[in-house]
Structure formats: structure tokens, C-alpha cells
Design a protein around this motif. Sequence first.
Motif, PDB file in Angstrom:
ATOM      1  N   PRO A 479       0.816  -1.212   0.000  1.00  0.00           N
ATOM      2  CA  PRO A 479       0.000   0.000   0.000  1.00  0.00           C
ATOM      3  C   PRO A 479       0.852   1.266   0.000  1.00  0.00           C
ATOM      4  O   PRO A 479       1.913   1.319   0.629  1.00  0.00           O
ATOM      5  CB  PRO A 479      -0.801  -0.107   1.301  1.00  0.00           C
ATOM      6  CG  PRO A 479      -0.823  -1.568   1.614  1.00  0.00           C
ATOM      7  CD  PRO A 479       0.499  -2.099   1.132  1.00  0.00           C
ATOM      8  N   ILE A 480       0.393   2.269  -0.721  1.00  0.00           N
ATOM      9  CA  ILE A 480       1.030   3.588  -0.702  1.00  0.00           C
ATOM     10  C   ILE A 480       0.661   4.289   0.610  1.00  0.00           C
ATOM     11  O   ILE A 480      -0.518   4.436   0.933  1.00  0.00           O
ATOM     12  CB  ILE A 480       0.574   4.437  -1.902  1.00  0.00           C
ATOM     13  CG1 ILE A 480       1.065   3.829  -3.207  1.00  0.00           C
ATOM     14  CG2 ILE A 480       1.047   5.879  -1.757  1.00  0.00           C
ATOM     15  CD1 ILE A 480       0.516   4.517  -4.451  1.00  0.00           C
ATOM     16  N   LEU A 481       1.674   4.698   1.338  1.00  0.00           N
ATOM     17  CA  LEU A 481       1.470   5.431   2.591  1.00  0.00           C
ATOM     18  C   LEU A 481       2.281   6.717   2.511  1.00  0.00           C
ATOM     19  O   LEU A 481       3.432   6.774   2.951  1.00  0.00           O
ATOM     20  CB  LEU A 481       1.895   4.584   3.791  1.00  0.00           C
ATOM     21  CG  LEU A 481       1.107   3.274   3.998  1.00  0.00           C
ATOM     22  CD1 LEU A 481       1.728   2.451   5.115  1.00  0.00           C
ATOM     23  CD2 LEU A 481      -0.364   3.573   4.291  1.00  0.00           C
ATOM     24  N   PRO A 482       1.714   7.760   1.937  1.00  0.00           N
ATOM     25  CA  PRO A 482       2.461   9.005   1.727  1.00  0.00           C
ATOM     26  C   PRO A 482       2.738   9.724   3.045  1.00  0.00           C
ATOM     27  O   PRO A 482       2.143   9.405   4.087  1.00  0.00           O
ATOM     28  CB  PRO A 482       1.523   9.821   0.836  1.00  0.00           C
ATOM     29  CG  PRO A 482       0.166   9.292   1.113  1.00  0.00           C
ATOM     30  CD  PRO A 482       0.333   7.843   1.447  1.00  0.00           C
ATOM     31  N   PRO A 483       3.647  10.699   3.026  1.00  0.00           N
ATOM     32  CA  PRO A 483       4.028  11.407   4.259  1.00  0.00           C
ATOM     33  C   PRO A 483       2.970  12.414   4.710  1.00  0.00           C
ATOM     34  O   PRO A 483       3.184  13.628   4.711  1.00  0.00           O
ATOM     35  CB  PRO A 483       5.336  12.101   3.867  1.00  0.00           C
ATOM     36  CG  PRO A 483       5.210  12.315   2.385  1.00  0.00           C
ATOM     37  CD  PRO A 483       4.452  11.138   1.860  1.00  0.00           C
ATOM     38  N   ILE A 484       1.809  11.891   5.072  1.00  0.00           N
ATOM     39  CA  ILE A 484       0.723  12.714   5.599  1.00  0.00           C
ATOM     40  C   ILE A 484       0.825  12.702   7.132  1.00  0.00           C
ATOM     41  O   ILE A 484       1.064  11.645   7.727  1.00  0.00           O
ATOM     42  CB  ILE A 484      -0.650  12.171   5.138  1.00  0.00           C
ATOM     43  CG1 ILE A 484      -0.775  12.302   3.613  1.00  0.00           C
ATOM     44  CG2 ILE A 484      -1.796  12.896   5.829  1.00  0.00           C
ATOM     45  CD1 ILE A 484      -1.990  11.619   3.029  1.00  0.00           C
ATOM     46  N   SER A 579      -9.175  16.237  -0.079  1.00  0.00           N
ATOM     47  CA  SER A 579      -7.850  15.682   0.195  1.00  0.00           C
ATOM     48  C   SER A 579      -7.679  15.360   1.674  1.00  0.00           C
ATOM     49  O   SER A 579      -8.203  16.056   2.543  1.00  0.00           O
ATOM     50  CB  SER A 579      -6.762  16.676  -0.225  1.00  0.00           C
ATOM     51  OG  SER A 579      -6.839  16.945  -1.603  1.00  0.00           O
ATOM     52  N   LEU A 580      -6.934  14.290   1.940  1.00  0.00           N
ATOM     53  CA  LEU A 580      -6.588  13.924   3.317  1.00  0.00           C
ATOM     54  C   LEU A 580      -5.410  14.786   3.754  1.00  0.00           C
ATOM     55  O   LEU A 580      -4.366  14.812   3.104  1.00  0.00           O
ATOM     56  CB  LEU A 580      -6.225  12.444   3.381  1.00  0.00           C
ATOM     57  CG  LEU A 580      -5.733  11.918   4.736  1.00  0.00           C
ATOM     58  CD1 LEU A 580      -6.823  12.028   5.795  1.00  0.00           C
ATOM     59  CD2 LEU A 580      -5.259  10.482   4.601  1.00  0.00           C
ATOM     60  N   MET A 581      -5.557  15.466   4.895  1.00  0.00           N
ATOM     61  CA  MET A 581      -4.519  16.371   5.382  1.00  0.00           C
ATOM     62  C   MET A 581      -3.801  15.841   6.620  1.00  0.00           C
ATOM     63  O   MET A 581      -2.609  16.077   6.816  1.00  0.00           O
ATOM     64  CB  MET A 581      -5.131  17.744   5.717  1.00  0.00           C
ATOM     65  CG  MET A 581      -5.929  18.357   4.581  1.00  0.00           C
ATOM     66  SD  MET A 581      -4.983  18.544   3.051  1.00  0.00           S
ATOM     67  CE  MET A 581      -3.820  19.821   3.533  1.00  0.00           C
ATOM     68  N   GLU A 582      -4.545  15.109   7.476  1.00  0.00           N
ATOM     69  CA  GLU A 582      -3.950  14.656   8.733  1.00  0.00           C
ATOM     70  C   GLU A 582      -4.712  13.430   9.233  1.00  0.00           C
ATOM     71  O   GLU A 582      -5.920  13.304   9.017  1.00  0.00           O
ATOM     72  CB  GLU A 582      -4.022  15.772   9.779  1.00  0.00           C
ATOM     73  CG  GLU A 582      -3.364  15.436  11.107  1.00  0.00           C
ATOM     74  CD  GLU A 582      -3.469  16.593  12.093  1.00  0.00           C
ATOM     75  OE1 GLU A 582      -3.818  16.317  13.273  1.00  0.00           O
ATOM     76  OE2 GLU A 582      -3.217  17.747  11.692  1.00  0.00           O
ATOM     77  N   VAL A 583      -3.988  12.526   9.883  1.00  0.00           N
ATOM     78  CA  VAL A 583      -4.581  11.296  10.409  1.00  0.00           C
ATOM     79  C   VAL A 583      -4.437  11.288  11.926  1.00  0.00           C
ATOM     80  O   VAL A 583      -3.330  11.414  12.457  1.00  0.00           O
ATOM     81  CB  VAL A 583      -3.894  10.044   9.807  1.00  0.00           C
ATOM     82  CG1 VAL A 583      -4.463   8.770  10.437  1.00  0.00           C
ATOM     83  CG2 VAL A 583      -4.042  10.031   8.300  1.00  0.00           C
ATOM     84  N   HIS A 587      -9.838   9.950  13.843  1.00  0.00           N
ATOM     85  CA  HIS A 587     -10.401  10.953  12.927  1.00  0.00           C
ATOM     86  C   HIS A 587      -9.433  11.221  11.774  1.00  0.00           C
ATOM     87  O   HIS A 587      -8.226  10.945  11.874  1.00  0.00           O
ATOM     88  CB  HIS A 587     -10.694  12.262  13.671  1.00  0.00           C
ATOM     89  CG  HIS A 587      -9.454  13.017  14.061  1.00  0.00           C
ATOM     90  ND1 HIS A 587      -8.829  12.837  15.273  1.00  0.00           N
ATOM     91  CD2 HIS A 587      -8.700  13.944  13.380  1.00  0.00           C
ATOM     92  CE1 HIS A 587      -7.753  13.617  15.323  1.00  0.00           C
ATOM     93  NE2 HIS A 587      -7.650  14.300  14.194  1.00  0.00           N
ATOM     94  N   PHE A 588      -9.992  11.696  10.691  1.00  0.00           N
ATOM     95  CA  PHE A 588      -9.222  12.242   9.580  1.00  0.00           C
ATOM     96  C   PHE A 588      -9.521  13.727   9.486  1.00  0.00           C
ATOM     97  O   PHE A 588     -10.687  14.137   9.664  1.00  0.00           O
ATOM     98  CB  PHE A 588      -9.620  11.597   8.243  1.00  0.00           C
ATOM     99  CG  PHE A 588      -9.243  10.158   8.089  1.00  0.00           C
ATOM    100  CD1 PHE A 588      -8.014   9.672   8.523  1.00  0.00           C
ATOM    101  CD2 PHE A 588     -10.120   9.262   7.477  1.00  0.00           C
ATOM    102  CE1 PHE A 588      -7.667   8.344   8.367  1.00  0.00           C
ATOM    103  CE2 PHE A 588      -9.787   7.934   7.312  1.00  0.00           C
ATOM    104  CZ  PHE A 588      -8.558   7.467   7.765  1.00  0.00           C
ATOM    105  N   LYS A 589      -8.510  14.524   9.175  1.00  0.00           N
ATOM    106  CA  LYS A 589      -8.730  15.911   8.782  1.00  0.00           C
ATOM    107  C   LYS A 589      -8.623  15.975   7.268  1.00  0.00           C
ATOM    108  O   LYS A 589      -7.631  15.507   6.693  1.00  0.00           O
ATOM    109  CB  LYS A 589      -7.708  16.848   9.430  1.00  0.00           C
ATOM    110  CG  LYS A 589      -7.993  17.119  10.890  1.00  0.00           C
ATOM    111  CD  LYS A 589      -7.052  18.176  11.463  1.00  0.00           C
ATOM    112  CE  LYS A 589      -7.378  18.440  12.933  1.00  0.00           C
ATOM    113  NZ  LYS A 589      -6.438  19.442  13.521  1.00  0.00           N
ATOM    114  N   VAL A 590      -9.661  16.506   6.635  1.00  0.00           N
ATOM    115  CA  VAL A 590      -9.706  16.581   5.176  1.00  0.00           C
ATOM    116  C   VAL A 590      -9.935  18.017   4.758  1.00  0.00           C
ATOM    117  O   VAL A 590     -10.388  18.857   5.550  1.00  0.00           O
ATOM    118  CB  VAL A 590     -10.809  15.671   4.605  1.00  0.00           C
ATOM    119  CG1 VAL A 590     -10.556  14.215   4.992  1.00  0.00           C
ATOM    120  CG2 VAL A 590     -12.190  16.105   5.059  1.00  0.00           C
ATOM    121  N   SER A 591      -9.629  18.282   3.481  1.00  0.00           N
ATOM    122  CA  SER A 591      -9.767  19.642   2.961  1.00  0.00           C
ATOM    123  C   SER A 591     -10.546  19.620   1.656  1.00  0.00           C
ATOM    124  O   SER A 591     -10.236  18.844   0.745  1.00  0.00           O
ATOM    125  CB  SER A 591      -8.386  20.262   2.727  1.00  0.00           C
ATOM    126  OG  SER A 591      -8.501  21.531   2.113  1.00  0.00           O
TER     127      SER A 591
END
Length: 663
Positions: A479-484, A579-583, A587-591
Motif C-alpha cells: 500500500p502507498i502510505l504518503p508522508p501525511i 484531500s486527506l490532510m492529517e490522520v 479521525h481524519f482531517k480533510v480539505s
Amino acid sequence: MKKYQHLFSPLTVKRMTLKNRVVMPPMGTNFAGPDGSMQEKHIKYYEQRAKGGTGLIVVENAAVEYPLGSNGTTQIRIDHDSFIPGMYQLTERLHNYGACVALQINHSGASAVAERIGMQAVSASDIPSKKGGGIPRPLEQEEILDIVKYYGKAAKRVQMAGFDAVEIHAGHSYLICQFLSPLYNKRTDEFGGSMENRTRFARMIIDEVRAQVGPFFPIMLRVSADEFVKGGNTLDDTLALLEFLNDEVDIFNVSAGVNDSLQYQIDKMNLADGWRSYMAKAVKDKFGKPTMTTGNIRNPDVAEKLVADGEADLIGMGRGLIAEPKWVEKVASGNEAMLRKCISCNIGCAGHRIALNRPICCTINPDLINEDAYLENRVNKQTNVVVIGGGTAGLEAACTAAEVGCQVTLFEGRDYLGGLARDISFLPDKERIGDFPDYLIERSRRLKNLVTLTGVKADIATLDHYKPDIVVNATGSKPILPPIAGLLENVDKSGGKVKSISGMIAGLDGFTDFADKKIVVVGGGAVGLDVVEFFAERGAAVTIIERLPALGQDLDMITRLSMMQMIDDESVSVRLNTSLMEVGESHFKVSFEDVEEQLDFDYGFVCLGMRPEKPDLSELENYYVEQGVEVVNIGDSRATRKILDGVREGRNILKTLVKIGSL
């Protein structure tokens, strides 16, 4: 044979006797020449299915009028006598193996594309054959009468070309269906309105065909028994319509669906074997004539039971025979374990042909034309092959190499084989995918010169022990796990609520309580939608986040249709351009449009795609280039794509063997 005595019993219809009840129904291929003629590769394709024991092969739909009645790509034609010789070559070759052969004749009507045929398409009315389709021109009555004659002349050519029967296509949003269905037929003359009027065109065609072929030539009629679209024909409607069409029809091919319900015509993956047989039984019970049923039938026990219980007289396996031409031969000889069962992915067959206008191919069968011809080759010297990775690409490479005489050793780091295909098959709606690694594992088990080692890491020291001539790297993807922010700290942690697809599948048994659970899935591609499907269909409240303006852009057309229907049916909340901004832990923070929002969840899933996993490839290449050893990288470790691509690359081990002078 005794085990499947009903399935392998003969059936006589008029002067046609089938040796068994297995039928290859008509499916377009795009194998024809640009002029619509039969080509050698086309004949060989059907020949493989006849050779494999199929009782009746119904060759794909041939246009009765050109270009107006064609689909505008490389569809076969039967609108002129010049096509008879090529068709005769086909029937002669298939008859050599004891198969009976029919040809489906058809007019596309509004399903034709104006840009392809160079003119406006025609139909019963000015209603497109699908959402967003081109607007057709309603046929004049004189044109209708002309088309009736075209069908009759086409049927006569079918008979002259040596076919054993003719099938008239009256379903699937083609022209006859466009007259039969209230979805498309808004006429106010004698060809519209009442059921009798809507069947008038089809009735005239059947009568004209009978007049041309005589009383002893079987006529088949394919219908969409249930159109599965609001306002379309239901099964009860079709049973009433067939009262006007029953005379002179010898076999009913009972299908389903129209263009806007394609997932019920070209069955989606999670529909059960034989799911639509109740429709064929209803037609059989009412009219007392032989019926054919289709619908994801892969299991011979299911096929036998359908015939034995009187659900249908004939078992149609379209994609199943694309994937496994020797289905009949293997079942009849007790070799069921080696069936290469279609997984209903609909990528190479439906996706390539309908969506991309390519010739068909198959995810799990890398050569539809020549089938097992490669087995005639043998290596000309001792050749050692090591394969790193036991997914579908690695298994195909290992089996192919061993089958032509190589000594093969396959290494798999995990304690089981099958790779991502096996993992995805643990999802209930994706169980069919597991049939393919099952087949590959059984195939590998029977090869004495193929050794499989699981739970073993293949480092250079280990590989050197086997003195490889070829090293195949097939280590798959992760899985892709980007630097979020917060993602790596929270994903797939023991007891945590944030999961990747790998973490979700590994803990699948732990998801048992779905009611009132909040689920948020980030990523609207194939993997994310699989997760949405799992939870939404079990009663959870699901939200899906996608940064692009549409979902499912990497899906085949059938799966995308079914997923969009699931999202509507289950009231999934869809957040596009987000877009996903923070995990966080829960919760997720999205924009969305620069406005941030916090989405709380009981479980959150990050499904942003897969990336190639090839940690040792550079080291292998650097080391073995000096040893004169060929290193090839295949499957998802080369680039994350479909199973189809990896399987083809696995079979291409033959090209590597040629390259090093071993084959």
C-alpha cells in the motif's frame, strides 16, 4: 461422466443433435478483419473451444446491415454473400471436433455509435440506448420492412455457410430489444404501444427467418428476460411478450440486462453461479421448449444441478470458456482441479472490447488463440530458473518455465501463495478471485521440476545455491502510505482504528459488529471501493473521500457500474475533490476547497493505491549482470497494474528463454 450424466447427455432440436449441454454463447471479440470478415486467428479462437469439448458454439453477433446495423468496430458481418466462404471455413473446422455451431444475427440500432458508422444511428424511437448515448433517428415503416428482409437473407446465408442453427438477438439494448422494451419504444403506430405492437417487428423477423431457412433448421431467440431498469421489461412482462413470439422459436436463450444495467448482462463478480436460472425456468415452464441459462456458471456441480432440476436445458458459459476452453474435457475426465475458472473480473473481455475497442483478452488465460501450443517447446539445455514471489505473476512464470523443461525453484516470503489476488479474495464479494491462485497452485503442484519454498527469504546467497540462468523478480506491491501527518504513526497499529488494505484484510475476522459504526475510507479507486462495499453492505454508515472529481476511474466498466449502484443503494456519503490532510487515532482531517473538516470514525481506512515492492532488485541486477544471468522484473513489482498484466509477463518467460538460447 456418470457424475454429470445430465450435463453430458445429448439433446436433439429439429435436425441438430448436441453431444452435451454446454454452450458457448455469443460474445464479441473484435477479432474480425476491418471489413467484417472471418480471420484465421478468429477461427483458431473458436476452434480451441470446440476442441475442448463444447457441445454448441454460438458465434458472436454478425451484422445483418452495414454500416447502419453494425457496432462500427471489427464486428463480423453476414449482410453479403461474400462472407459465406469464410464462415464455411469456420463451421468446417469446428465440426471436426463434434461441436454444433450457430451464428447470432443482429442489428445494433441505437447501440451503434454515429462517429463509427458515419451516420446517425436508428431505433424504434429517438431514445438513446444508454445514458449519455447518441440520439437515434426513428425508423420509417418502409425501413422496418427492409430490415426484416435483411434478417431473412442473413439467416439464409447462415444456413448456406454450414451452421447448424441461427440465433436472433432480441435483447441487450440492440434494435429488436429497442422495439420490445418500453424504455426505448415510444412509437404510436402499429410498432409501438401495446405488447402486441411492440413484438410486431420481432414477430415479422422470426417469420421471415423461418421462411428462408425452412421448417427443420433450429431458430434460437436471445432475450433480456429482466431488464433490471426502472420502467423496463420485468420477467413477467417478458413472459407475456413471448406469447407473441413463441411460434417458430426452437430454443430460448434467456439472458438479462440492458446497456444501463450491464452488470446483470455481463455478470458482476459477486453474483452466484447460475443466479439467473429462475428466468430460464419460468420460460421453460410456460412454453415447454428448450432454454439456455447463463450467469457466472463456473462450477460443474451447479451446471449439473441446473439441468437435472429442470431449471434449464442448456448451460451457457461465455467468459468461462474464454478462460478455460477445455472446461468440458477437464470435467468429463475428472480433472476438475485443473479448471482455470473465470473470475468475472470483466477486464480483458468486456473492458477491452466495449470500453477500449481492442480485441478481447483474458486476465487469467494469456493466449486465447493458441492456448497450450507453447507446451510443444522444450528447452535445449539444462536451464535453472528461480522465481522470487509466489503471487499470480510469479506462479505463472514458474509454471510456464517448468512446463517447457526448466528446473524451477520458487521462493515466497510468506507462508502461503497467491499474493495480492489471494489477499483480496478474502473479501466476501471478491471470493471468485481466489479461484485463480487455486488453479496456479494446483498446476505448480503437479510439476515435478518445480519446487516451491514458502516462508523463505531469497537472498543472493540462497539463490546462488541453485545456479540460476534466469532470476524472475515478482515481489508484488504494498500500500502507498504518503508522508501525511499522523499516518505512519497510526496506520495498522495493534488495536488501532486506522488501517491500510493490508491491515484491513489481516484483521478481517475482527470486523463483526457493523450496525451504527462510522466508517471513513480515503481513496476512491478499486481498493477503496472494495472496502466501502464490505462495510456498507453490512449496515455501517460509510463515507468515502476522493481527491479526484470521480470515483472508480481505475475500474473496469462492469465493476464501476455495480459499485456506483451499491453507493446509491447503501446511501454512502461521497466526498469528491477532497484531500486527506492529517490522520488521528479516530479521525481524519480533510480539505475541500481550502476548508478543513474533521471526520470522526470507528474505523478509518487509507486506500491510496499500491506501489511496487522490489527491495532487492537493484542488488540482484548488479550482482547477476556480472554472472551472465538474466534478471527480469514482472507483475506489480515492475508497475502496479492488473492481474492480467502480470500473468502475461509471467508467460513471457518463454521470450527470456529464447533470448538466452535455451528455447
